[in-house]
Design a protein around this motif. Sequence first.
Motif, PDB file in Angstrom:
ATOM      1  N   LYS A   1      -4.101  -2.071   9.658  1.00 23.41           N
ATOM      2  CA  LYS A   1      -4.294  -3.306   8.900  1.00 23.41           C
ATOM      3  C   LYS A   1      -4.206  -3.038   7.393  1.00 23.41           C
ATOM      4  N   GLU A   2      -4.816  -1.949   6.936  1.00 24.19           N
ATOM      5  CA  GLU A   2      -4.803  -1.614   5.511  1.00 24.19           C
ATOM      6  C   GLU A   2      -3.386  -1.336   5.014  1.00 24.19           C
ATOM      7  N   THR A   3      -2.654  -0.555   5.802  1.00 25.42           N
ATOM      8  CA  THR A   3      -1.286  -0.234   5.415  1.00 25.42           C
ATOM      9  C   THR A   3      -0.399  -1.475   5.499  1.00 25.42           C
ATOM     10  N   ALA A   4      -0.637  -2.318   6.484  1.00 20.82           N
ATOM     11  CA  ALA A   4       0.126  -3.570   6.595  1.00 20.82           C
ATOM     12  C   ALA A   4      -0.091  -4.441   5.359  1.00 20.82           C
ATOM     13  N   ARG A   5      -1.303  -4.440   4.848  1.00 24.89           N
ATOM     14  CA  ARG A   5      -1.589  -5.215   3.635  1.00 24.89           C
ATOM     15  C   ARG A   5      -0.777  -4.665   2.460  1.00 24.89           C
ATOM     16  N   SER A   6      -0.745  -3.356   2.314  1.00 24.94           N
ATOM     17  CA  SER A   6       0.041  -2.745   1.237  1.00 24.94           C
ATOM     18  C   SER A   6       1.525  -3.084   1.400  1.00 24.94           C
ATOM     19  N   ARG A   7       2.028  -2.989   2.615  1.00 22.40           N
ATOM     20  CA  ARG A   7       3.446  -3.319   2.860  1.00 22.40           C
ATOM     21  C   ARG A   7       3.722  -4.767   2.501  1.00 22.40           C
ATOM     22  N   SER A   8       2.830  -5.645   2.887  1.00 21.43           N
ATOM     23  CA  SER A   8       3.021  -7.073   2.627  1.00 21.43           C
ATOM     24  C   SER A   8       3.011  -7.377   1.129  1.00 21.43           C
ATOM     25  N   ILE A   9       2.064  -6.808   0.420  1.00 21.01           N
ATOM     26  CA  ILE A   9       1.982  -7.038  -1.028  1.00 21.01           C
ATOM     27  C   ILE A   9       3.221  -6.490  -1.722  1.00 21.01           C
ATOM     28  N   LEU A  10       3.656  -5.306  -1.341  1.00 21.32           N
ATOM     29  CA  LEU A  10       4.836  -4.715  -1.972  1.00 21.32           C
ATOM     30  C   LEU A  10       6.105  -5.490  -1.645  1.00 21.32           C
ATOM     31  N   GLU A  11       6.227  -5.946  -0.427  1.00 17.41           N
ATOM     32  CA  GLU A  11       7.419  -6.720  -0.058  1.00 17.41           C
ATOM     33  C   GLU A  11       7.439  -8.060  -0.798  1.00 17.41           C
ATOM     34  N   SER A  12       6.301  -8.688  -0.913  1.00 17.80           N
ATOM     35  CA  SER A  12       6.206  -9.932  -1.666  1.00 17.80           C
ATOM     36  C   SER A  12       6.583  -9.699  -3.127  1.00 17.80           C
ATOM     37  N   TYR A  13       6.088  -8.636  -3.704  1.00 20.85           N
ATOM     38  CA  TYR A  13       6.401  -8.269  -5.084  1.00 20.85           C
ATOM     39  C   TYR A  13       7.893  -8.013  -5.233  1.00 20.85           C
ATOM     40  N   ARG A  14       8.470  -7.282  -4.307  1.00 20.14           N
ATOM     41  CA  ARG A  14       9.903  -6.958  -4.362  1.00 20.14           C
ATOM     42  C   ARG A  14      10.770  -8.209  -4.298  1.00 20.14           C
ATOM     43  N   ARG A  15      10.305  -9.203  -3.574  1.00 21.82           N
ATOM     44  CA  ARG A  15      11.078 -10.438  -3.406  1.00 21.82           C
ATOM     45  C   ARG A  15      10.919 -11.410  -4.564  1.00 21.82           C
ATOM     46  N   GLY A  16      10.180 -10.999  -5.594  1.00 17.51           N
ATOM     47  CA  GLY A  16      10.149 -11.823  -6.790  1.00 17.51           C
ATOM     48  C   GLY A  16       8.834 -12.481  -7.118  1.00 17.51           C
ATOM     49  N   ASN A  17       7.812 -12.214  -6.374  1.00 16.59           N
ATOM     50  CA  ASN A  17       6.503 -12.763  -6.710  1.00 16.59           C
ATOM     51  C   ASN A  17       5.831 -11.793  -7.681  1.00 16.59           C
ATOM     52  N   ALA A  18       6.322 -11.802  -8.932  1.00 16.87           N
ATOM     53  CA  ALA A  18       5.847 -10.850  -9.936  1.00 16.87           C
ATOM     54  C   ALA A  18       4.367 -11.063 -10.217  1.00 16.87           C
ATOM     55  N   PRO A  19       3.636  -9.981 -10.325  1.00 19.93           N
ATOM     56  CA  PRO A  19       2.196 -10.105 -10.549  1.00 19.93           C
ATOM     57  C   PRO A  19       1.859 -10.417 -12.004  1.00 19.93           C
ATOM     58  N   THR A  20       0.679 -10.922 -12.222  1.00 19.26           N
ATOM     59  CA  THR A  20       0.156 -11.080 -13.575  1.00 19.26           C
ATOM     60  C   THR A  20      -0.237  -9.690 -14.046  1.00 19.26           C
ATOM     61  N   GLU A  21      -0.634  -9.548 -15.290  1.00 20.61           N
ATOM     62  CA  GLU A  21      -1.069  -8.241 -15.789  1.00 20.61           C
ATOM     63  C   GLU A  21      -2.181  -7.651 -14.931  1.00 20.61           C
ATOM     64  N   GLN A  22      -3.158  -8.469 -14.569  1.00 19.63           N
ATOM     65  CA  GLN A  22      -4.267  -7.980 -13.743  1.00 19.63           C
ATOM     66  C   GLN A  22      -3.752  -7.521 -12.378  1.00 19.63           C
ATOM     67  N   ALA A  23      -2.858  -8.280 -11.808  1.00 19.84           N
ATOM     68  CA  ALA A  23      -2.359  -7.959 -10.475  1.00 19.84           C
ATOM     69  C   ALA A  23      -1.422  -6.753 -10.495  1.00 19.84           C
ATOM     70  N   HIS A  24      -0.833  -6.436 -11.657  1.00 21.64           N
ATOM     71  CA  HIS A  24       0.073  -5.294 -11.741  1.00 21.64           C
ATOM     72  C   HIS A  24      -0.619  -4.016 -11.275  1.00 21.64           C
ATOM     73  N   SER A  25      -1.875  -3.806 -11.672  1.00 20.62           N
ATOM     74  CA  SER A  25      -2.586  -2.602 -11.239  1.00 20.62           C
ATOM     75  C   SER A  25      -2.839  -2.635  -9.733  1.00 20.62           C
ATOM     76  N   ASP A  26      -3.044  -3.836  -9.177  1.00 23.51           N
ATOM     77  CA  ASP A  26      -3.219  -3.943  -7.724  1.00 23.51           C
ATOM     78  C   ASP A  26      -1.941  -3.560  -6.994  1.00 23.51           C
TER      79      ASP A  26
END
Length: 181
Positions: free
Chosen positions: A48-73
């Motif tokens: 589940k933890e790794t799936a969360r990381s994969r999901s966040i990274l895939e979302s980021y890659r597809r253009g959901n750019a993070p805010t400054e705070q979210a960049h560290s996440d």
Amino acid sequence: MSVSTIIALISAATALGAATLAAYTARGNSTRASFDLALALYSDLTSKETARSRSILESYRRGNAPTEQAHSDVMDHYFALLWQFEKIYAGREALQRQKLLNGSAPAVQYLDDMIDWHVAEWAARWLDIHTLLQAQLPPDDTLDDRHTLQTFCKLADHFRSAAGPVRDLRQAIPGTAAPTP
């Protein structure tokens, strides 16, 4: 043949049989432990933890750019997933290096069969994500991921399906080149 010779031969045969049985049992236990490690590595990759990381990274890659705070996440998830593959590489190498001693080759093959798709998919994604993360850093800062990416590339070298993306990754990011023999 004397009685003492017969007893010595029976004793030697019994000892040889016991040693053979012990070796067979030890190899079976080692093989079971090898499969346990392979399954644990795969389970961690699909946790589940790794799936969360994969999901966040895939979302980021597809253009959901993070805010400054979210960049560290995003950066935390980037390294968490890279380190997950590094853990798999370390486990795979441990199994591979003891295959002659304890018969871990089937466990390595099992692990490879289970993670092939994951390695190929992420080999095709790392460069995009690395580039996006690097672009958000200050101009004088560099994303220090070359060692973990190099380890990922070493893992991916075992999978034909990842060859093209790994070649591109190595060409684009200094410090990730394949070691020369």
